[in-house]
Each structure stands twice: as C-alpha cells, then as structure tokens.
Design a protein around this motif. Sequence first.
Motif, PDB file in Angstrom:
ATOM      1  N   MET A   1      -9.215  68.433  34.730  1.00 54.94           N
ATOM      2  CA  MET A   1      -9.135  67.112  34.965  1.00 54.94           C
ATOM      3  C   MET A   1     -10.355  66.506  35.517  1.00 54.94           C
ATOM      4  SD  MET A   1      -6.504  65.224  37.564  1.00 54.94           S
ATOM      5  CE  MET A   1      -5.001  65.102  36.480  1.00 54.94           C
ATOM      6  N   LYS A   2     -10.895  65.386  35.020  1.00 53.02           N
ATOM      7  CA  LYS A   2     -12.166  65.063  35.180  1.00 53.02           C
ATOM      8  C   LYS A   2     -12.176  64.646  36.796  1.00 53.02           C
ATOM      9  CE  LYS A   2     -13.246  62.714  31.038  1.00 53.02           C
ATOM     10  NZ  LYS A   2     -13.795  61.178  30.481  1.00 53.02           N
ATOM     11  N   LYS A   3     -13.139  64.722  37.332  1.00 51.97           N
ATOM     12  CA  LYS A   3     -13.389  64.614  38.856  1.00 51.97           C
ATOM     13  C   LYS A   3     -12.852  62.966  39.251  1.00 51.97           C
ATOM     14  CE  LYS A   3     -16.751  67.821  39.996  1.00 51.97           C
ATOM     15  NZ  LYS A   3     -18.118  68.264  40.147  1.00 51.97           N
ATOM     16  N   LYS A   4     -13.112  61.956  38.530  1.00 55.94           N
ATOM     17  CA  LYS A   4     -13.030  60.555  38.929  1.00 55.94           C
ATOM     18  C   LYS A   4     -11.284  60.464  38.845  1.00 55.94           C
ATOM     19  CE  LYS A   4     -13.582  57.937  34.670  1.00 55.94           C
ATOM     20  NZ  LYS A   4     -14.303  56.999  34.034  1.00 55.94           N
ATOM     21  N   HIS A   5     -10.783  61.152  37.632  1.00 51.44           N
ATOM     22  CA  HIS A   5      -9.121  61.010  37.484  1.00 51.44           C
ATOM     23  C   HIS A   5      -8.683  61.714  38.929  1.00 51.44           C
ATOM     24  CE1 HIS A   5      -9.965  60.311  32.935  1.00 51.44           C
ATOM     25  NE2 HIS A   5     -10.105  59.351  33.519  1.00 51.44           N
ATOM     26  N   ALA A   6      -9.044  62.974  39.289  1.00 53.97           N
ATOM     27  CA  ALA A   6      -8.280  63.593  40.112  1.00 53.97           C
ATOM     28  C   ALA A   6      -8.370  62.835  41.536  1.00 53.97           C
ATOM     29  CB  ALA A   6      -9.096  65.025  40.242  1.00 53.97           C
ATOM     30  N   ALA A   7      -9.571  62.238  41.735  1.00 60.48           N
ATOM     31  CA  ALA A   7     -10.189  61.477  42.708  1.00 60.48           C
ATOM     32  C   ALA A   7      -9.076  60.484  43.001  1.00 60.48           C
ATOM     33  CB  ALA A   7     -11.233  61.010  43.205  1.00 60.48           C
ATOM     34  N   ILE A   8      -8.885  59.694  41.858  1.00 60.67           N
ATOM     35  CA  ILE A   8      -7.789  58.358  41.787  1.00 60.67           C
ATOM     36  C   ILE A   8      -6.485  58.940  42.073  1.00 60.67           C
ATOM     37  CG2 ILE A   8      -7.040  56.614  40.423  1.00 60.67           C
ATOM     38  CD1 ILE A   8      -9.633  55.956  41.271  1.00 60.67           C
ATOM     39  N   LEU A   9      -6.083  60.021  41.557  1.00 56.49           N
ATOM     40  CA  LEU A   9      -4.618  60.849  41.772  1.00 56.49           C
ATOM     41  C   LEU A   9      -4.415  60.902  43.113  1.00 56.49           C
ATOM     42  CD1 LEU A   9      -2.386  62.021  40.288  1.00 56.49           C
ATOM     43  CD2 LEU A   9      -3.596  64.106  40.422  1.00 56.49           C
ATOM     44  N   VAL A  10      -5.225  61.744  43.892  1.00 59.61           N
ATOM     45  CA  VAL A  10      -5.300  61.852  45.279  1.00 59.61           C
ATOM     46  C   VAL A  10      -4.990  60.703  46.092  1.00 59.61           C
ATOM     47  CG1 VAL A  10      -6.346  62.990  47.089  1.00 59.61           C
ATOM     48  CG2 VAL A  10      -6.244  64.219  44.873  1.00 59.61           C
ATOM     49  N   LEU A  11      -6.158  59.909  45.753  1.00 56.56           N
ATOM     50  CA  LEU A  11      -6.360  58.662  46.495  1.00 56.56           C
ATOM     51  C   LEU A  11      -4.849  57.730  46.487  1.00 56.56           C
ATOM     52  CD1 LEU A  11      -8.050  56.494  48.239  1.00 56.56           C
ATOM     53  CD2 LEU A  11      -8.504  55.300  45.871  1.00 56.56           C
ATOM     54  N   LEU A  12      -4.242  57.703  45.390  1.00 55.05           N
ATOM     55  CA  LEU A  12      -3.020  56.985  45.007  1.00 55.05           C
ATOM     56  C   LEU A  12      -2.015  57.687  46.015  1.00 55.05           C
ATOM     57  CD1 LEU A  12      -3.305  55.907  41.515  1.00 55.05           C
ATOM     58  CD2 LEU A  12      -3.170  54.601  43.296  1.00 55.05           C
ATOM     59  N   ILE A  13      -1.950  59.122  45.804  1.00 57.85           N
ATOM     60  CA  ILE A  13      -0.985  59.767  46.563  1.00 57.85           C
ATOM     61  C   ILE A  13      -1.050  59.678  48.091  1.00 57.85           C
ATOM     62  CG2 ILE A  13      -0.122  61.940  47.358  1.00 57.85           C
ATOM     63  CD1 ILE A  13      -0.858  62.900  44.346  1.00 57.85           C
ATOM     64  N   VAL A  14      -2.373  59.681  48.601  1.00 58.63           N
ATOM     65  CA  VAL A  14      -2.544  59.313  50.078  1.00 58.63           C
ATOM     66  C   VAL A  14      -2.504  57.878  50.372  1.00 58.63           C
ATOM     67  CG1 VAL A  14      -4.541  59.015  51.616  1.00 58.63           C
ATOM     68  CG2 VAL A  14      -4.528  60.985  50.219  1.00 58.63           C
ATOM     69  N   ILE A  92      -2.224  59.385  34.642  1.00 57.73           N
ATOM     70  CA  ILE A  92      -2.515  59.624  36.172  1.00 57.73           C
ATOM     71  C   ILE A  92      -1.698  58.804  37.094  1.00 57.73           C
ATOM     72  CG2 ILE A  92      -4.561  59.151  37.509  1.00 57.73           C
ATOM     73  CD1 ILE A  92      -6.332  59.931  35.150  1.00 57.73           C
ATOM     74  N   LEU A  93      -1.374  57.602  36.740  1.00 54.30           N
ATOM     75  CA  LEU A  93      -0.703  56.609  37.750  1.00 54.30           C
ATOM     76  C   LEU A  93       0.726  57.439  37.843  1.00 54.30           C
ATOM     77  CD1 LEU A  93      -1.892  53.167  36.477  1.00 54.30           C
ATOM     78  CD2 LEU A  93      -2.169  54.105  38.575  1.00 54.30           C
ATOM     79  N   MET A  94       1.330  57.930  36.660  1.00 51.47           N
ATOM     80  CA  MET A  94       2.411  58.417  36.565  1.00 51.47           C
ATOM     81  C   MET A  94       2.715  59.544  37.383  1.00 51.47           C
ATOM     82  SD  MET A  94       3.882  57.542  32.727  1.00 51.47           S
ATOM     83  CE  MET A  94       5.223  58.620  32.639  1.00 51.47           C
ATOM     84  N   MET A  95       1.711  60.671  37.401  1.00 52.24           N
ATOM     85  CA  MET A  95       1.547  61.714  38.138  1.00 52.24           C
ATOM     86  C   MET A  95       1.504  61.259  39.617  1.00 52.24           C
ATOM     87  SD  MET A  95      -0.583  64.166  35.692  1.00 52.24           S
ATOM     88  CE  MET A  95      -1.653  64.387  36.924  1.00 52.24           C
ATOM     89  N   ALA A  96       0.884  60.321  40.039  1.00 54.83           N
ATOM     90  CA  ALA A  96       0.671  60.065  41.326  1.00 54.83           C
ATOM     91  C   ALA A  96       1.941  59.343  41.906  1.00 54.83           C
ATOM     92  CB  ALA A  96      -0.371  59.060  41.583  1.00 54.83           C
ATOM     93  N   GLY A  97       2.460  58.453  41.255  1.00 54.30           N
ATOM     94  CA  GLY A  97       3.896  58.037  41.552  1.00 54.30           C
ATOM     95  C   GLY A  97       4.898  59.059  41.854  1.00 54.30           C
ATOM     96  N   THR A  98       5.083  60.106  40.900  1.00 51.88           N
ATOM     97  CA  THR A  98       5.975  61.192  40.883  1.00 51.88           C
ATOM     98  C   THR A  98       5.583  62.200  41.932  1.00 51.88           C
ATOM     99  OG1 THR A  98       6.215  61.121  38.455  1.00 51.88           O
ATOM    100  CG2 THR A  98       6.790  63.167  39.627  1.00 51.88           C
ATOM    101  N   ALA A  99       4.367  62.459  42.241  1.00 47.45           N
ATOM    102  CA  ALA A  99       3.917  63.229  43.316  1.00 47.45           C
ATOM    103  C   ALA A  99       4.282  62.456  44.661  1.00 47.45           C
ATOM    104  CB  ALA A  99       2.567  63.656  43.114  1.00 47.45           C
ATOM    105  N   GLY A 100       3.854  61.221  44.922  1.00 51.04           N
ATOM    106  CA  GLY A 100       4.227  60.811  46.076  1.00 51.04           C
ATOM    107  C   GLY A 100       5.896  60.652  46.554  1.00 51.04           C
TER     108      GLY A 100
END
Length: 160
Positions: A1-14, A92-100
């Motif tokens: 996963m690209k770093k910026k995508h991973a960062a956005i994913l983690v940021l959204l979960i946080v 990425i947004l769907m993964m963040a929402g699912t994880a949250g």
Amino acid sequence: MKKKHAAILVLLIVLDQLSKILVDSKLMLGQSITIIDDFFHITYAHNTGAAWSMFEGKTIFFCLIAIAALVVMFYFYRNMKPEEKLVRWGIILMMAGTAGNLIDRLVYQYVRDFLDFIIFGYDFPIFNLADMALCIGVGLIILDVALEYFESIGAMKHHE
C-alpha cells in the motif's frame, strides 16, 4: 500500500475513534445536543446491529463479515491499476470505515453513533464518521463505474 494511502487510512480510523471517544466522554447514552434546530443534532447512541439497527445483537457475525470484507478490499486494492484512482480512494475510505466500526464491535460489542440528521422531516438513523467514510467510498466507486459507462457510450457514438 502506498504510504500516502496508508496514512490517510490510519488518519481516518484515528479521527473516527477520537470523535467517538469525545462523544462518549461528554454525553450520556441517549443524550442529544441540538446543533441546528430540526436538522442536525449530536445524539449519543449504541448500535448492536447494522445499518438502521438491522440484525441487532449479531456482533460475532458482523466482526467476521468486517474482517472478511477488509481482506477482500485489501486484495482488490493491491491488484488495481494505478490509473484506477477513484476506485482506489473508494476502497481506502471503505477500509477505514469498516475498520473504525470493527474496532468498536471488538472492544464494546456495539458501534458508537452520534451524527443525527432530520432530512425533509425524516429522522435519519444516527451514524458516525466511519459510516460516512463507507458511504463516500461506495459513492466514489459508483461514480467511477458511471464515468466509465458514459465514456464507453461516447466511444461507441464516436465509432458510428
């Protein structure tokens, strides 16, 4: 996963988890604060089901579905072409929402919701930032499909 995508994913979960912690620490369950009268309230609720509280109490089932969905989404993300930007961001947004929401289910056995809108007189089900990320992600994927469809129609007319 690209770093910026991973960062956005983690940021959204946080952000999702921090917003839930804030509401949980400031409001009692069922308490509501009016932000815009007859339109928007912060109302603290627990949801043991899915959307619209369907299938309440099936926490283990929802956890298993969420884990399977995350695996499938990650697989699709990894196998996408770089030019599929809308779908990639949608996933990425769907993964963040699912994880949250999965975090809530694993820790509390329910999802903490607080965004409460009344739209054209309809009291929409209370939701959270994770739900927003999921919906926006699905919307981006639908938009991508629609754009491809209309592009293909344009290409067909060009060949006639």
